[in-house]
Scaffold this active site. Sequence first.
Site, mmCIF file in Angstrom:
data_model
loop_
_atom_site.group_PDB
_atom_site.id
_atom_site.type_symbol
_atom_site.label_atom_id
_atom_site.label_comp_id
_atom_site.label_asym_id
_atom_site.label_seq_id
_atom_site.Cartn_x
_atom_site.Cartn_y
_atom_site.Cartn_z
ATOM 1 N N TYR A 1 4.488 -5.818 2.266
ATOM 2 C CA TYR A 1 4.395 -5.737 1.181
ATOM 3 C C TYR A 1 3.984 -5.048 0.358
ATOM 4 C CZ TYR A 1 3.345 -1.288 2.700
ATOM 5 O OH TYR A 1 3.574 0.634 2.766
ATOM 6 N N CYS A 2 3.535 -4.491 -1.717
ATOM 7 C CA CYS A 2 3.508 -4.414 -2.460
ATOM 8 C C CYS A 2 2.563 -4.046 -3.047
ATOM 9 C CB CYS A 2 4.483 -4.959 -3.195
ATOM 10 S SG CYS A 2 4.473 -6.789 -3.844
ATOM 11 N N THR A 3 2.530 -3.868 -4.415
ATOM 12 C CA THR A 3 1.598 -2.939 -5.133
ATOM 13 C C THR A 3 0.332 -4.327 -5.226
ATOM 14 O OG1 THR A 3 2.799 -1.573 -6.074
ATOM 15 C CG2 THR A 3 0.507 -2.171 -6.758
#
Length: 343
Positions: free
Chosen positions: A198-200
């Site tokens: 996951y990331c922003t």
Amino acid sequence: MQLYNKLSAKERAALIEEAGEDRLTLSFYAYAKIGNPHLFRNHLFLAWDAMEVLGRIYVAHEGINAQLSVPAKRFAEFKDFLDGIYFLKDVRLNIAIEHDLKSFLKLKVKVRKKIVADGLNDASFDVTNKGVHVNAEKFNALLDDPNTILVDMRNHYESEIGHFKGAITPDVDTFRDSLPIIEEDLKEHKEDKNLVMYCTGGIRCEKASAYYKHKGFKNVFQLEGGIIEYARQVDNLQLDNKFIGKNFVFDHRRSERITDEVISSCHQCGKPCDVHVNCANEACHLLFIQCEECSKAMDTCCSTACKEVNALPYEEQKALRKGIPNSNKIFKKGRSEVLKYKL
């Protein structure tokens, strides 16, 4: 033909305040083959400047990465414009959880070699062979699976203030630093574990998932829409929220609060705090975490030396900076030796 900002950030802020109209903060990205990024850049600037759109947008041969502030009353017009571009039709818009009239104060559309600095040779692997996109519900189910390894694809200063429970949070300064480290650390689990990332907002995982599949990882997943969309879905669907703390964002807000937990500390006194600031000394501008008490005591500076410089008349500060390039501490993001409680 105006292709650049004519107003300063201060002038724009005054106009926004005077107008008092709602604005939406949002982001989106798309990988696509853009033959002439410079021409496309100018097309975007002219259209968005007329709509009073502000933000930071990167355009490259490989696509677009955009973080924007759009007048709420012109959102439909903005969406229609995007839909008129074949590779942006119905693109997912990650609309911020918390809005701020001044999240962006200029419209900056820049042509770059890449829309995210990943350090990868895209010609060496199939960038379209991406991992499986999962929504918040499926993501939660994967996290409950003991065969899942969850990896935060963001940098240390982002994950420090908020991350998913049980996630591996690489101690890196840049996205490109994390890719080989994660591959090495997880090389024994290429076939027997779910690699979930996951990331922003999803863009870093988009490239990373294809890279790890190329490197032999069999079961690769990515959180669709990133933390921003996850927070929206868990709220709308009343799902269990597995994220703790704040989500770091790359605009003037610097973060959005997802849960009430404060998981980080002031870099100067060690008290619980998750508020990022930039050192007020323009020759330093270091990004770090500072509580309200330390902000008052240090005049929002990272050190006594910077506080002393910041107290000088502006012209003297300017004279001191003349001919000296920006301090590399700008890019250290909280790792400066002057911070007692740094990460």
